[in-house]
Design a protein around this motif. Structure first.
Motif, mmCIF file in Angstrom:
data_model
loop_
_atom_site.group_PDB
_atom_site.id
_atom_site.type_symbol
_atom_site.label_atom_id
_atom_site.label_comp_id
_atom_site.label_asym_id
_atom_site.label_seq_id
_atom_site.Cartn_x
_atom_site.Cartn_y
_atom_site.Cartn_z
ATOM 1 N N LYS A 1 -1.598 -10.656 -7.328
ATOM 2 C CA LYS A 1 -2.039 -9.423 -7.273
ATOM 3 C C LYS A 1 -0.811 -8.451 -6.223
ATOM 4 O O LYS A 1 -0.446 -7.355 -6.259
ATOM 5 C CB LYS A 1 -3.508 -9.129 -6.837
ATOM 6 C CG LYS A 1 -3.885 -9.493 -8.403
ATOM 7 C CD LYS A 1 -5.549 -8.997 -7.846
ATOM 8 C CE LYS A 1 -6.446 -9.388 -9.286
ATOM 9 N NZ LYS A 1 -7.891 -9.208 -9.051
ATOM 10 N N ALA B 1 1.775 -5.675 -6.861
ATOM 11 C CA ALA B 1 1.757 -4.611 -6.217
ATOM 12 C C ALA B 1 3.139 -3.875 -5.680
ATOM 13 O O ALA B 1 3.263 -2.877 -6.141
ATOM 14 C CB ALA B 1 0.719 -4.512 -5.154
ATOM 15 N N TRP C 1 5.821 -2.695 -8.529
ATOM 16 C CA TRP C 1 5.768 -1.492 -9.133
ATOM 17 C C TRP C 1 5.542 -0.311 -8.040
ATOM 18 O O TRP C 1 6.259 0.794 -8.106
ATOM 19 C CB TRP C 1 4.743 -1.162 -10.066
ATOM 20 C CG TRP C 1 3.269 -0.783 -9.395
ATOM 21 C CD1 TRP C 1 2.581 -1.703 -8.984
ATOM 22 C CD2 TRP C 1 2.802 0.368 -9.451
ATOM 23 N NE1 TRP C 1 1.286 -1.028 -8.680
ATOM 24 C CE2 TRP C 1 1.536 0.189 -8.756
ATOM 25 C CE3 TRP C 1 3.179 1.568 -9.743
ATOM 26 C CZ2 TRP C 1 0.581 1.393 -8.467
ATOM 27 C CZ3 TRP C 1 2.272 2.711 -9.236
ATOM 28 C CH2 TRP C 1 1.034 2.499 -8.651
ATOM 29 N N GLU C 2 5.348 -0.494 -6.690
ATOM 30 C CA GLU C 2 5.108 0.512 -5.846
ATOM 31 C C GLU C 2 6.534 0.630 -4.786
ATOM 32 O O GLU C 2 6.754 1.679 -4.376
ATOM 33 C CB GLU C 2 3.944 0.053 -4.656
ATOM 34 C CG GLU C 2 2.655 0.154 -5.462
ATOM 35 C CD GLU C 2 1.521 0.044 -4.379
ATOM 36 O OE1 GLU C 2 1.536 0.707 -3.490
ATOM 37 O OE2 GLU C 2 0.510 -0.617 -4.833
ATOM 38 N N PRO D 1 6.554 -5.654 -13.092
ATOM 39 C CA PRO D 1 5.309 -5.292 -13.047
ATOM 40 C C PRO D 1 4.557 -5.672 -14.485
ATOM 41 O O PRO D 1 5.270 -6.108 -15.527
ATOM 42 C CB PRO D 1 5.564 -3.830 -13.097
ATOM 43 C CG PRO D 1 6.770 -3.821 -12.438
ATOM 44 C CD PRO D 1 7.537 -5.156 -13.034
ATOM 45 N N ASN D 2 3.249 -5.638 -14.502
ATOM 46 C CA ASN D 2 2.479 -5.838 -15.488
ATOM 47 C C ASN D 2 2.423 -4.643 -16.618
ATOM 48 O O ASN D 2 3.164 -3.576 -16.163
ATOM 49 C CB ASN D 2 0.917 -6.311 -15.562
ATOM 50 C CG ASN D 2 0.204 -4.917 -14.559
ATOM 51 O OD1 ASN D 2 0.443 -3.913 -14.727
ATOM 52 N ND2 ASN D 2 -0.796 -5.536 -13.785
ATOM 53 N N ASP E 1 0.207 -2.311 -17.386
ATOM 54 C CA ASP E 1 -0.207 -0.843 -16.975
ATOM 55 C C ASP E 1 0.668 -0.463 -15.895
ATOM 56 O O ASP E 1 0.809 0.756 -15.856
ATOM 57 C CB ASP E 1 -1.543 -1.195 -16.259
ATOM 58 C CG ASP E 1 -2.636 -1.569 -17.357
ATOM 59 O OD1 ASP E 1 -2.410 -1.103 -18.338
ATOM 60 O OD2 ASP E 1 -3.659 -2.267 -17.100
ATOM 61 N N GLN E 2 1.215 -1.254 -14.972
ATOM 62 C CA GLN E 2 2.236 -0.478 -14.005
ATOM 63 C C GLN E 2 3.333 -0.093 -14.498
ATOM 64 O O GLN E 2 3.943 0.755 -14.042
ATOM 65 C CB GLN E 2 2.482 -1.875 -13.075
ATOM 66 C CG GLN E 2 1.212 -2.460 -12.129
ATOM 67 C CD GLN E 2 1.418 -3.770 -11.549
ATOM 68 O OE1 GLN E 2 2.187 -4.424 -11.738
ATOM 69 N NE2 GLN E 2 0.525 -4.050 -10.481
ATOM 70 N N GLN E 3 3.832 -0.877 -15.476
ATOM 71 C CA GLN E 3 5.005 -0.350 -16.210
ATOM 72 C C GLN E 3 4.586 1.119 -16.777
ATOM 73 O O GLN E 3 5.613 1.853 -16.832
ATOM 74 C CB GLN E 3 5.481 -1.315 -17.372
ATOM 75 C CG GLN E 3 6.130 -2.548 -16.668
ATOM 76 C CD GLN E 3 6.870 -3.694 -17.751
ATOM 77 O OE1 GLN E 3 7.145 -2.892 -18.850
ATOM 78 N NE2 GLN E 3 6.641 -4.876 -17.565
ATOM 79 N N TRP F 1 2.510 3.384 -15.691
ATOM 80 C CA TRP F 1 2.624 4.271 -14.530
ATOM 81 C C TRP F 1 3.873 4.681 -14.203
ATOM 82 O O TRP F 1 3.933 5.794 -14.055
ATOM 83 C CB TRP F 1 1.774 3.834 -13.432
ATOM 84 C CG TRP F 1 0.361 3.432 -13.755
ATOM 85 C CD1 TRP F 1 -0.317 3.754 -14.799
ATOM 86 C CD2 TRP F 1 -0.485 2.098 -13.252
ATOM 87 N NE1 TRP F 1 -1.707 3.100 -14.779
ATOM 88 C CE2 TRP F 1 -1.584 2.151 -13.569
ATOM 89 C CE3 TRP F 1 -0.225 1.395 -12.032
ATOM 90 C CZ2 TRP F 1 -2.834 1.340 -13.596
ATOM 91 C CZ3 TRP F 1 -1.221 0.557 -11.702
ATOM 92 C CH2 TRP F 1 -2.615 0.396 -12.504
ATOM 93 N N ARG G 1 -1.960 7.648 -8.940
ATOM 94 C CA ARG G 1 -1.890 6.416 -9.385
ATOM 95 C C ARG G 1 -1.846 5.354 -8.083
ATOM 96 O O ARG G 1 -2.552 4.267 -8.253
ATOM 97 C CB ARG G 1 -0.443 6.146 -10.198
ATOM 98 C CG ARG G 1 -0.562 7.073 -11.388
ATOM 99 C CD ARG G 1 -1.621 6.353 -12.404
ATOM 100 N NE ARG G 1 -1.466 6.798 -13.663
ATOM 101 C CZ ARG G 1 -2.505 6.873 -14.674
ATOM 102 N NH1 ARG G 1 -3.705 5.941 -14.401
ATOM 103 N NH2 ARG G 1 -2.109 7.260 -15.894
ATOM 104 N N ALA H 1 -4.650 2.712 -7.291
ATOM 105 C CA ALA H 1 -4.322 1.085 -7.395
ATOM 106 C C ALA H 1 -4.700 0.708 -5.708
ATOM 107 O O ALA H 1 -5.258 -0.590 -5.707
ATOM 108 C CB ALA H 1 -2.861 0.879 -7.591
#
Length: 268
Positions: free
Chosen positions: A65, A69, A72-73, A122-123, A125-127, A129, A148, A152
């Motif tokens: 995790k 994080a 994507w961040e 990224p997974n 969901d992150q993609q 966002w 977002r 998170a």
């Protein structure tokens, strides 16, 4: 004249003693109430990082995790610098991206030491966002960016605490502590944008009902607490000491103060 000078010196010493006593008896908080000590940083170097200790499935999931994080961040922070027209959002994005670069290095180092396989993208969901941010601009982008990232960070915050408190592995323990510091900082940065809708945040679950305590144990604990010797600086003692100090100062001053010339009574 000698008596007057001696009296003055003793009087000054008495008031100085009173002042010292008063300062000693002040609560510790009073001395620095006007100062802002800031947020203390936990001493990370006191935690070993040898890889010793069992690595649980929860530990591996936590490392995954943390890596996700950052994946994507970091690009989200870069987009904030490019797409936002708000200098504050630009600064927040730059800082978050830079800090996640450091955190990503930490988690990859820990994973290598513990033989944990990490993702490289990224997974889903992150993609999604990131796709929302790419499609937005101006104030709409700013709101999506803050919403977002704040959501998170709010989700992973309690997960970090669980791992920090329960892991058997020292490397994961140190990673969790450092991650906690980064996430707390990011929450504060995002909230400084004044775009966070606090009323829209998820409601914390109600506290669970604690089981009834054993009455005997409670009474025993209360009796033990009652039998403990009281602190020498309890409120009554403080009051007595202060009053006594002022009393001594008054008596010394009264004793040494030279009497003024008596006015003669006239008889007519």
């Amino acid at each position: 004249m000698v008596a007057i000078e001696l009296g003055a010196r003793l009087r000054h010493l008495a008031w100085a003693a009173v002042a010292v006593v008063a300062l000693l008896l002040l609560p510790p908080r009073a001395a620095w109430a006007a100062e802002d000590p800031g947020v203390p940083v936990p001493p990370n170097e006191l935690i070993t990082d040898t890889g010793e200790g069992e690595v649980s499935a929860a530990d591996r999931d936590f490392a995954t995790k943390v890596r996700l994080a950052g994946l994507w961040e970091m690009p989200a922070g870069q987009m904030a610098q490019e797409k936002s027209g708000d200098p504050r959002i630009k600064a927040i994005g730059k800082e978050i991206a830079a800090q996640h670069t450091v955190l990503d290095q930490l988690v990859r180092s820990a994973a290598k030491k513990l033989d944990i396989t990490l993702p490289n993208k990224p997974n889903a969901d992150q993609q999604g966002w990131l796709g929302e941010m790419r499609a937005a601009s101006g104030k709409e982008f700013d709101q999506i960016f803050v919403d977002r990232l704040r959501a998170a960070h709010g989700k992973i915050f309690p997960a970090i605490a669980t791992i920090r408190a329960s892991t058997r592995n020292d490397t994961i323990r140190k990673l969790a502590q450092r991650t906690n510091q980064f996430v707390a900082t990011h929450l504060t940065l995002l909230e400084s944008s004044n775009l966070v809708d606090f009323d829209g945040l998820p409601t914390a679950p109600p506290p669970t009902t604690a089981p009834a305590k054993d009455t005997t144990a409670v009474l025993s604990a209360n009796q033990t607490a009652t039998n403990q010797p009281s602190s020498p600086l309890t409120t009554p003692v403080v009051a007595v000491v202060v009053v006594a100090a002022f009393g001594v100062a008054f008596l010394v001053t009264r004793k040494m103060w030279p009497s003024g010339p008596r006015r003669r009574r006239r008889y007519y």
